[in-house]
Design a protein around this motif. Structure first.
Motif, PDB file in Angstrom:
ATOM      1  N   ASP A   1       0.837  -1.203   0.000  1.00 60.58           N
ATOM      2  CA  ASP A   1       0.000   0.000   0.000  1.00 60.58           C
ATOM      3  C   ASP A   1       0.874   1.255   0.000  1.00 60.58           C
ATOM      4  O   ASP A   1       2.102   1.174  -0.128  1.00 60.58           O
ATOM      5  CB  ASP A   1      -0.988  -0.015   1.174  1.00 60.58           C
ATOM      6  CG  ASP A   1      -0.338   0.217   2.532  1.00 60.58           C
ATOM      7  OD1 ASP A   1       0.900   0.354   2.616  1.00 60.58           O
ATOM      8  OD2 ASP A   1      -1.085   0.255   3.524  1.00 60.58           O
TER       9      ASP A   1
ATOM     10  N   ILE B   1      -9.477   2.990  -0.082  1.00 61.10           N
ATOM     11  CA  ILE B   1      -9.036   3.222  -1.456  1.00 61.10           C
ATOM     12  C   ILE B   1     -10.023   4.149  -2.162  1.00 61.10           C
ATOM     13  O   ILE B   1     -11.226   3.896  -2.159  1.00 61.10           O
ATOM     14  CB  ILE B   1      -8.859   1.870  -2.203  1.00 61.10           C
ATOM     15  CG1 ILE B   1      -8.280   2.046  -3.588  1.00 61.10           C
ATOM     16  CG2 ILE B   1     -10.127   1.073  -2.233  1.00 61.10           C
ATOM     17  CD1 ILE B   1      -7.833   0.747  -4.245  1.00 61.10           C
ATOM     18  N   ASP B   2      -9.510   5.227  -2.691  1.00 63.18           N
ATOM     19  CA  ASP B   2     -10.333   6.217  -3.392  1.00 63.18           C
ATOM     20  C   ASP B   2     -11.548   6.645  -2.571  1.00 63.18           C
ATOM     21  O   ASP B   2     -12.656   6.767  -3.089  1.00 63.18           O
ATOM     22  CB  ASP B   2     -10.775   5.678  -4.752  1.00 63.18           C
ATOM     23  CG  ASP B   2      -9.603   5.456  -5.690  1.00 63.18           C
ATOM     24  OD1 ASP B   2      -8.593   6.167  -5.557  1.00 63.18           O
ATOM     25  OD2 ASP B   2      -9.679   4.555  -6.558  1.00 63.18           O
TER      26      ASP B   2
ATOM     27  N   LEU C   1     -11.366  -6.586  -4.761  1.00 63.17           N
ATOM     28  CA  LEU C   1     -11.758  -5.764  -3.627  1.00 63.17           C
ATOM     29  C   LEU C   1     -13.280  -5.793  -3.527  1.00 63.17           C
ATOM     30  O   LEU C   1     -13.970  -5.351  -4.438  1.00 63.17           O
ATOM     31  CB  LEU C   1     -11.256  -4.338  -3.832  1.00 63.17           C
ATOM     32  CG  LEU C   1     -11.290  -3.410  -2.648  1.00 63.17           C
ATOM     33  CD1 LEU C   1     -10.330  -3.885  -1.556  1.00 63.17           C
ATOM     34  CD2 LEU C   1     -10.924  -2.000  -3.073  1.00 63.17           C
TER      35      LEU C   1
ATOM     36  N   SER D   1     -16.684  -4.616  -1.647  1.00 65.31           N
ATOM     37  CA  SER D   1     -17.211  -3.538  -0.802  1.00 65.31           C
ATOM     38  C   SER D   1     -18.209  -4.109   0.189  1.00 65.31           C
ATOM     39  O   SER D   1     -18.960  -5.024  -0.145  1.00 65.31           O
ATOM     40  CB  SER D   1     -17.890  -2.471  -1.653  1.00 65.31           C
ATOM     41  OG  SER D   1     -16.952  -1.892  -2.525  1.00 65.31           O
TER      42      SER D   1
ATOM     43  N   ASP E   1     -14.530  -5.462  -7.297  1.00 64.66           N
ATOM     44  CA  ASP E   1     -13.760  -4.581  -8.176  1.00 64.66           C
ATOM     45  C   ASP E   1     -12.357  -5.159  -8.316  1.00 64.66           C
ATOM     46  O   ASP E   1     -11.862  -5.830  -7.413  1.00 64.66           O
ATOM     47  CB  ASP E   1     -13.669  -3.175  -7.587  1.00 64.66           C
ATOM     48  CG  ASP E   1     -15.019  -2.482  -7.545  1.00 64.66           C
ATOM     49  OD1 ASP E   1     -15.797  -2.640  -8.513  1.00 64.66           O
ATOM     50  OD2 ASP E   1     -15.287  -1.792  -6.557  1.00 64.66           O
TER      51      ASP E   1
ATOM     52  N   PRO F   1      -9.004  -3.483  -8.803  1.00 65.76           N
ATOM     53  CA  PRO F   1      -8.150  -2.301  -8.935  1.00 65.76           C
ATOM     54  C   PRO F   1      -6.850  -2.627  -9.662  1.00 65.76           C
ATOM     55  O   PRO F   1      -6.353  -3.751  -9.611  1.00 65.76           O
ATOM     56  CB  PRO F   1      -7.873  -1.896  -7.485  1.00 65.76           C
ATOM     57  CG  PRO F   1      -8.944  -2.538  -6.683  1.00 65.76           C
ATOM     58  CD  PRO F   1      -9.278  -3.798  -7.401  1.00 65.76           C
TER      59      PRO F   1
ATOM     60  N   ASP G   1      -3.643   1.587  -8.198  1.00 66.48           N
ATOM     61  CA  ASP G   1      -4.704   1.880  -7.238  1.00 66.48           C
ATOM     62  C   ASP G   1      -4.343   1.306  -5.868  1.00 66.48           C
ATOM     63  O   ASP G   1      -4.510   1.966  -4.849  1.00 66.48           O
ATOM     64  CB  ASP G   1      -6.042   1.304  -7.704  1.00 66.48           C
ATOM     65  CG  ASP G   1      -6.528   1.907  -9.001  1.00 66.48           C
ATOM     66  OD1 ASP G   1      -6.250   3.108  -9.239  1.00 66.48           O
ATOM     67  OD2 ASP G   1      -7.183   1.195  -9.785  1.00 66.48           O
ATOM     68  N   TYR G   2      -3.872   0.062  -5.850  1.00 61.84           N
ATOM     69  CA  TYR G   2      -3.456  -0.555  -4.592  1.00 61.84           C
ATOM     70  C   TYR G   2      -2.322   0.242  -3.955  1.00 61.84           C
ATOM     71  O   TYR G   2      -2.285   0.434  -2.743  1.00 61.84           O
ATOM     72  CB  TYR G   2      -2.990  -1.997  -4.805  1.00 61.84           C
ATOM     73  CG  TYR G   2      -4.099  -2.997  -5.018  1.00 61.84           C
ATOM     74  CD1 TYR G   2      -5.099  -3.179  -4.062  1.00 61.84           C
ATOM     75  CD2 TYR G   2      -4.131  -3.787  -6.164  1.00 61.84           C
ATOM     76  CE1 TYR G   2      -6.102  -4.116  -4.244  1.00 61.84           C
ATOM     77  CE2 TYR G   2      -5.124  -4.734  -6.350  1.00 61.84           C
ATOM     78  CZ  TYR G   2      -6.107  -4.893  -5.388  1.00 61.84           C
ATOM     79  OH  TYR G   2      -7.098  -5.825  -5.569  1.00 61.84           O
TER      80      TYR G   2
ATOM     81  N   SER H   1      -3.575   3.049  -2.014  1.00 60.74           N
ATOM     82  CA  SER H   1      -4.480   2.688  -0.923  1.00 60.74           C
ATOM     83  C   SER H   1      -3.753   2.645   0.414  1.00 60.74           C
ATOM     84  O   SER H   1      -2.537   2.820   0.485  1.00 60.74           O
ATOM     85  CB  SER H   1      -5.111   1.322  -1.204  1.00 60.74           C
ATOM     86  OG  SER H   1      -4.147   0.292  -1.034  1.00 60.74           O
TER      87      SER H   1
END
Length: 135
Positions: free
Chosen positions: A70, A84-85, A102, A104, A111, A113, A117-118, A121
């Protein structure tokens, strides 16, 4: 580039341990830190070795490192909770796509990513120690 394969799980004392996963024919799981191989004796061609292994009490706590860190350079493991985001999700292995995803909270959607993106995070906990984060 060689990929690190690392597992983690909670031992009989509730402590997180990291290393190689070993499952026995008796349906027990152990994690052996990769730096704990000791040669105890050498008899000709035969070497006797001693491994330090941690018995995993609850196999549900076993998770694999997904190969990405991360934004704080912490390893991301299966079962980790990520920020994340602006959203929160849990790292899972998606059996349909055969890759890390990922999920939710409250959703069955997964998702996928990108590595970048990771890397943006932050690991904020895991599902075994921090259930209240994802509720």
């Amino acid at each position: 580039m060689k990929k690190k394969i690392i597992f983690r799980g909670k031992d009989e004392n509730g402590k997180w341990v990291y290393g190689n996963l070993y499952n026995t024919s008796n349906n027990e799981s152990y994690i052996m830190p990769s730096s704990t191989l000791y040669i105890t004796k050498s008899d000709g061609d035969e070497m006797k070795c001693l491994y330090v292994a941690h018995r995993i009490k609850d196999k549900n706590t076993i998770g694999q490192y997904i190969g990405v860190k991360d934004s704080c350079e912490d390893h991301i493991f299966e079962g980790d909770i990520l920020l994340i985001d602006g959203g929160v999700g849990v790292i899972i292995w998606d059996t349909h796509s055969m890759r890390w995803g990922l999920e939710s909270p409250g959703s069955c959607a997964v998702d996928f990513p990108m590595r970048e993106d990771y890397e943006r995070s932050k690991v904020i906990g895991n599902i075994h120690d921090n259930e209240n984060i994802i509720k």
